[in-house]
Write a protein that holds these residues in place. Structure first.
Motif, mmCIF file in Angstrom:
data_model
loop_
_atom_site.group_PDB
_atom_site.id
_atom_site.type_symbol
_atom_site.label_atom_id
_atom_site.label_comp_id
_atom_site.label_asym_id
_atom_site.label_seq_id
_atom_site.Cartn_x
_atom_site.Cartn_y
_atom_site.Cartn_z
ATOM 1 N N UNK A 1 1.520 0.334 -13.461
ATOM 2 C CA UNK A 1 0.896 0.901 -12.263
ATOM 3 C C UNK A 1 1.352 0.194 -10.993
ATOM 4 N N UNK A 2 1.670 -1.091 -11.100
ATOM 5 C CA UNK A 2 2.113 -1.848 -9.928
ATOM 6 C C UNK A 2 3.447 -1.320 -9.416
ATOM 7 N N UNK B 1 3.625 -10.402 -7.403
ATOM 8 C CA UNK B 1 3.650 -9.694 -8.688
ATOM 9 C C UNK B 1 4.509 -10.426 -9.717
ATOM 10 N N UNK B 2 5.578 -11.057 -9.248
ATOM 11 C CA UNK B 2 6.445 -11.798 -10.164
ATOM 12 C C UNK B 2 5.714 -13.008 -10.745
ATOM 13 N N UNK C 1 -4.785 -2.381 8.032
ATOM 14 C CA UNK C 1 -5.455 -1.418 7.158
ATOM 15 C C UNK C 1 -4.741 -1.322 5.809
ATOM 16 N N UNK C 2 -3.414 -1.397 5.836
ATOM 17 C CA UNK C 2 -2.643 -1.351 4.595
ATOM 18 C C UNK C 2 -2.998 -2.535 3.700
ATOM 19 N N UNK C 3 -3.076 -3.723 4.300
ATOM 20 C CA UNK C 3 -3.424 -4.924 3.529
ATOM 21 C C UNK C 3 -4.829 -4.809 2.921
ATOM 22 N N UNK D 1 -5.736 -3.225 -5.791
ATOM 23 C CA UNK D 1 -5.316 -4.221 -6.780
ATOM 24 C C UNK D 1 -6.496 -4.831 -7.517
ATOM 25 N N UNK D 2 -7.686 -4.688 -6.946
ATOM 26 C CA UNK D 2 -8.880 -5.208 -7.616
ATOM 27 C C UNK D 2 -9.405 -4.271 -8.693
#
Length: 385
Positions: free
Chosen positions: A112-113, A137-138, A368-370, A377-378
């Motif tokens: 999904x990421x 993510x890595x 807003x994106x952050x 992601x939660x």
């Protein structure tokens, strides 16, 4: 080299009717052509050519400073309602982008990421946001080649964002027979105005350099704050401060000089960005991301026409803002500004668009994106395979 490539791009736009009709920005045409030639040289002849890009970031800072220097507080109040509508539309798009990315990735049996990398992380966020999340993510999710995927998606988005905005704007302008709000009388008065003087140009450069220096210092000083702001945003805010304090000093300024410098900086920055694209690596890393970006491209184009344009009032300013909306929704604020530049040079000024797009694209959208990415992601399924 960037200057030569820019003139080549302008020559192609002038001579190839299709490019001019579709309002493709000259920096995108020239820089993209060089990137293609270098990719062929690398792939066929195994000759790899690179560029020194130390000046590129400074040009971007200078450009956003000129945006700040043009931001008269009175104009900001005037553009307030349209800015709020534009921001609301942009928030909806961020959610839609991530839904598309995650859904398509899951359908392709990908994590999904990876869908988020094909969503607002790289499209709205660009290369900088993409790189930041890729590192996370890595480390946290142990995803392989996530940085390559992130940079590839951001690069493809940047290219498409500079190509499709012109045709979309051309479609709505022609269909609704739109014209700039600047009258022929205004144009005549502008053309009859005294030429830009050496003193005026040096005065503008002094203000720009001062804002860049102070903006960089502020960015470094607050680098460890809970909410970090990019250097270009600090420079733009210092520019706004200078613009609105200078009238109290009785010093006269020439906004036309700042506009001229702004166009030079933006054009050269975008040419350098496009020239430096490694299309070979982009092609090798693309893979299933091509399907995600194809879906995103169609949705964003339709969103610009049937949502952004309509809710912003279906006028000429709305058409120009919609073209910019595509630019920063798929590439960067610089791409958005280049899109607007290509359209307004052909159809006339759009002062409100030039005010609200940098404010939205360079500041509010990133915040807003952050926030929305943190919430997504939660969710429980984002940690799974």
């Amino acid at each position: 080299v960037a200057m030569v490539v820019l003139f080549a791009g302008r020559g192609l736009v002038a001579r190839v009717a299709l490019l001019g009709r579709l309002n493709i920005p000259a920096p995108v045409v020239g820089g993209g052509l060089v990137a293609l030639v270098l990719a062929l040289a690398d792939g066929l002849l195994h000759v790899k050519v690179g560029f020194s890009l130390g000046l590129k970031d400074t040009l971007l800072l200078m450009f956003f400073t000129t945006v700040g220097l043009a931001a008269d507080a009175r104009m900001l109040v005037k553009g307030g309602p349209r800015l709020l509508v534009f921001l609301a539309i942009s928030v909806v798009l961020i959610v839609v982008q991530n839904l598309i990315g995650i859904t398509t990735a899951r359908a392709l049996d990908l994590h999904a990421i990876v869908g988020l990398l094909g969503g607002s992380i790289t499209l709205v966020g660009g290369h900088g946001t993409g790189a930041a999340y890729a590192e996370r993510f890595a480390e946290v999710n142990n995803l392989q080649s996530v940085m390559d995927l992130s940079m590839t998606m951001a690069t493809i988005g940047l290219i498409i964002g500079g190509i499709i905005a012109g045709p979309v704007a051309q479609y709505v302008i022609s269909r609704h027979k739109l014209r700039s709000g600047v009258t022929e009388k205004n144009k005549a008065e502008s053309e009859a105005a005294a030429p830009i003087t050496t003193v005026g140009a040096i005065g503008s450069l002094a203000g720009i350099f001062a804002a860049v220096i102070v903006g960089r210092w502020l960015a470094a000083k607050f680098a460890g704050a809970p909410v970090t702001l990019p250097a270009f945003l600090w420079c733009m805010m210092v520019g706004v401060l200078i613009r609105n304090l200078i009238p109290f000093t009785k010093v006269r300024t020439d906004d036309r000089a700042s506009d001229l410098i702004s166009g030079v900086c933006l054009s050269l920055f975008l040419v350098m960005t496009m020239m430096a694209l490694d299309l070979v690596e982009v092609a090798l890393a693309a893979g299933p991301l091509l399907l995600i970006i194809a879906v995103q491209t169609v949705v964003i184009a339709l969103f610009a026409i049937y949502v952004c344009f309509r809710f912003l009032g279906k006028d000429y300013e709305a058409a120009v803002t919609s073209a910019a909306f595509i630019g920063f929704s798929m590439g960067s604020t610089a791409t958005a500004m280049a899109n607007m530049q290509a359209i307004t040079s052909k159809y006339g000024p759009a002062p409100t668009s030039y005010l609200i797009v940098p404010l939205a694209g360079a500041f509010f959208i990133d915040l807003m994106n952050a926030f929305l990415l943190t919430a997504i992601l939660a969710l429980p399924f984002m940690g799974g395979g």
